[in-house]
Design an enzyme around this catalytic site. Structure first.
Site, PDB file in Angstrom:
ATOM      1  N   GLU A  97      -1.350  -8.939   2.798  1.00 44.29           N
ATOM      2  CA  GLU A  97      -1.204  -9.590   4.108  1.00 44.29           C
ATOM      3  C   GLU A  97      -2.557  -9.977   4.708  1.00 44.29           C
ATOM      4  OE1 GLU A  97      -0.678  -6.400   3.477  1.00 44.29           O
ATOM      5  OE2 GLU A  97      -1.187  -5.097   5.177  1.00 44.29           O
ATOM      6  N   HIS A 110      -3.655  -4.765   0.139  1.00 46.58           N
ATOM      7  CA  HIS A 110      -2.963  -5.347   1.298  1.00 46.58           C
ATOM      8  C   HIS A 110      -2.970  -6.873   1.198  1.00 46.58           C
ATOM      9  CE1 HIS A 110      -2.402  -1.744   3.813  1.00 46.58           C
ATOM     10  NE2 HIS A 110      -3.508  -1.303   3.214  1.00 46.58           N
ATOM     11  N   CYS A 154       0.827  -1.206   0.000  1.00 43.27           N
ATOM     12  CA  CYS A 154       0.000   0.000   0.000  1.00 43.27           C
ATOM     13  C   CYS A 154       0.867   1.265   0.000  1.00 43.27           C
ATOM     14  CB  CYS A 154      -0.989  -0.035   1.163  1.00 43.27           C
ATOM     15  SG  CYS A 154      -2.424   1.005   0.862  1.00 43.27           S
TER      16      CYS A 154
HETATM   17  N1  GLN Z   1      -1.761   6.689   3.207  1.00 41.00           N
HETATM   18  C1  GLN Z   1      -1.972   5.999   1.990  1.00 41.00           C
HETATM   19  C2  GLN Z   1      -3.379   6.228   1.440  1.00 41.00           C
HETATM   20  O1  GLN Z   1      -4.247   6.636   2.156  1.00 41.00           O
HETATM   21  C3  GLN Z   1      -1.713   4.527   2.148  1.00 41.00           C
HETATM   22  C4  GLN Z   1      -2.655   3.837   3.058  1.00 41.00           C
HETATM   23  C5  GLN Z   1      -2.163   2.500   3.524  1.00 41.00           C
HETATM   24  O2  GLN Z   1      -0.998   2.205   3.454  1.00 41.00           O
HETATM   25  N2  GLN Z   1      -3.052   1.704   4.042  1.00 41.00           N
HETATM   26  O3  GLN Z   1      -3.627   5.988   0.281  1.00 41.00           O
END
Ligand code: GLN
Length: 563
Positions: A528, A526, A395
């Site tokens: 994970e 994600h 992410c």
């Molecule tokens: N801060 C980033 C966003 O809002 C990534 C979010 C995250 O890593 N879950 O897109």
């Protein structure tokens, strides 16, 4: 709630905690679910969190641990991840409730005359809503058994209405309802004596709510001895065989195996008036054993902003990342050693600071929010790219890898995500217009892309080869996206967007070709959240393989057990 002909009859296993929280109630209930499942029963679970928050989305992970996300976008407690991992089932918002969500439903129903003008008292309407939801979750999963974990501990004010729901279930379904107390036995003196008194008090507290546990699970540093078992049984109104020892273990995946050794499965079936059934835990046992047998160490560094967080908090905030690493390491028969690397250490960009990364076989930049520590993460990512250290971005880790590429390969000076620099000349990562509109209206709750979205992978890329297919679905939790206006330029420069939404408007996976780097890949989603013990996530699996390869290439002289 009247049963129709098509509905399957289900049993309830309620789990409550005693003495204190954080003793592994979630893992204990997931493990119990696992042993019942291994006897051919369909098992599902419900987690009840006593707080007023409607979901876990607004909670700070350093306070509450990781926010887990389900396919349907429900933001929930990390225990839901344990259930998914142990039971190998996808759960939904139906499997999760909080005090806030229950009151919200009841209040909304009352407002729309759903109670037909009756006065809606807390009891029985709140516990009834709780039971209703439990039954719906069981029906949806066609479950034989539903595990219901009540957050908090016996004797506190917060979960009293949930205990009331258990009391009602016991009255309505006496033969189908089981209550397990997961207690904790502290050690006070040097002779390692486990103290039973707090457990006795916890049972008294439960008794005062009209409940008597059927089984007591004694969590402690050591196994219970006979004397302690006797004491608990005598003082807590259960038989000695109903007191189960649950000592600390080095790998949590051993717990179902240990429970089976103690015949907990049979005991539960007997108490639920079910006939004994054969068990099959072969695959799970083999997986649990592989973790112990693995000798060769692979060093994985996780780069984040960790200033005040302390080790325990970190392990809790990135639980799914850690478990995913374990699953893939067990797959390759290696032992992962995970180190937390504070991105602040790399902020200087100095070679001597960055050189520390050399000792790692793989680096992960996990999800994150905000600007603190970002420059350090960017420096670490650059080092991994230039020095061919396997890199996996989750992410934020993908977004920053894209920013790094723009800055240092395409020479777009000052390129950034607008989350960090809203006025950057090159907004490589930005909020899409439709989301901007919601933010302008202060509708923050609705601005995250949450839950499962499909993506299409490009043939022949690392991502596609890892999955072995082109169509995937993965879970999301983020606001920002790769800015579509830069995609062409980034691709021309050599970054491969190997995964994208079906319309190719949203970039899902960014990677460097294998000819350039052994493993440099980031995902907007994600991964994970979907790794399972017996089915490690394909991207974690490939990352771990690259890390193992680096380890072997760097230390051809080191045999098994070398650290
Ligand atoms: N801060 C980033 C966003 O809002 C990534 C979010 C995250 O890593 N879950 O897109």
């Amino acid at each position: 709630m009247a049963a129709t002909k098509t509905k399957k009859h289900h049993k309830y296993v309620f789990i409550v905690g005693g003495v204190m929280s954080g003793v592994g109630k979630g893992v204990a209930s997931s493990s119990i679910g696992k042993i019942l499942q291994s006897r051919g029963l369909e098992v599902t679970s419900v987690k009840i969190d006593p707080y007023v928050n409607v979901d876990a989305g607004t909670m700070n992970p350093t306070e509450h641990g990781e926010v887990f996300v389900l396919d349907d976008g429900t933001e929930c407690d990390q225990d839901m991840g344990n259930y998914e991992r142990f039971l190998n089932r996808d759960l939904s918002g139906r499997n999760y409730m909080t005090t806030g969500s229950i009151y919200k439903t009841v209040i909304e129903r009352e407002r729309s005359m759903g109670y037909g003008g009756r006065s809606v008292s807390v009891v029985p309407y709140i516990p009834m809503e709780v039971m209703d939801r439990i039954d719906k979750a069981a029906e949806l999963a066609k479950a034989d058994v539903i595990m219901v974990e009540v957050g908090g501990t016996a004797g506190e004010y917060e979960n009293i209405l949930f205990l009331e729901a258990i009391r009602i279930a016991k009255i309505k379904h006496p033969k189908d309802t089981l209550l397990i107390l997961v207690s904790h036995l502290p050690i006070m003196s040097d002779d390692n004596e486990l103290k039973t008194k707090p457990t006795q008090h916890a049972v008294r507290a439960l008794n005062s709510t009209g409940l008597q546990p059927d089984i007591i699970l004694a969590r402690a540093k050591y196994p219970l001895d006979e004397k302690r078992k006797e004491k608990i049984a005598f003082n807590c109104n259960v038989r000695e065989e109903d007191v189960i020892s649950a000592p600390d273990v080095s790998s949590l995946y051993d717990i179902p195996v240990n429970f089976e050794k103690d015949n907990l499965g049979n005991l539960i079936l007997e108490k639920l008036s079910m006939r004994p059934r054969a068990k099959d835990m072969k695959d799970w046992r083999a997986f649990a054993q592989r973790i112990h047998d693995a000798k060769d160490v692979v060093h994985i560094g996780i780069v984040g902003k960790y200033f005040s967080s302390g080790k325990f908090i970190l392990a809790d905030s990135y639980l799914s990342v850690i478990e995913s690493i374990k699953h893939s390491a067990a797959f390759w028969g290696v032992r992962p050693e995970i180190k937390w690397l504070d991105s602040g250490e790399f902020e200087s960009g100095k070679a001597e600071d960055l050189k520390k990364l050399e000792e790692f076989d793989g680096i992960i930049v996990p999800g994150g929010f905000g600007s603190r520590g970002v420059e350090g993460k960017l420096a670490a990512i650059r080092y991994c790219r230039e020095n061919k250290i396997p890199y996996f971005g989750l992410c934020y880790g993908m977004q920053l890898a894209t920013v790094e590429f723009a800055r240092n390969v395409l020479k777009m000076k000052g390129a950034n995500t607008t989350e960090v620099d809203p006025r950057t000349k090159y907004p490589i990562i930005d909020i899409l217009p439709e989301q901007k509109k919601l933010m302008a209206e202060s509708r923050y709750g609705a601005t995250m892309r949450l839950g499962a979205y499909p993506a299409v992978l490009k043939k022949g890329t690392t991502a596609e080869r890892a999955y072995g297919r082109t169509k995937i679905s993965e879970r999301h939790r983020h606001r920002y996206e790769v800015n579509p206006i830069y995609v062409k330029r980034l691709e021309k420069g050599g970054l491969v967007f190997s995964g994208a939404s079906p319309s190719r408007r949203l970039m899902e996976v960014a990677e460097l070709p294998r000819s350039i780097h052994p493993f440099f890949l980031g995902t907007q989603f994600h991964p994970e959240l979907k790794s399972r013990p017996l089915a490690p996530h394909p991207l974690f699996r490939e990352f771990m393989k690259a890390a193992k390869t680096r380890r072997e290439a760097l230390h051809p002289d080191l045999g098994a057990s070398a650290a």
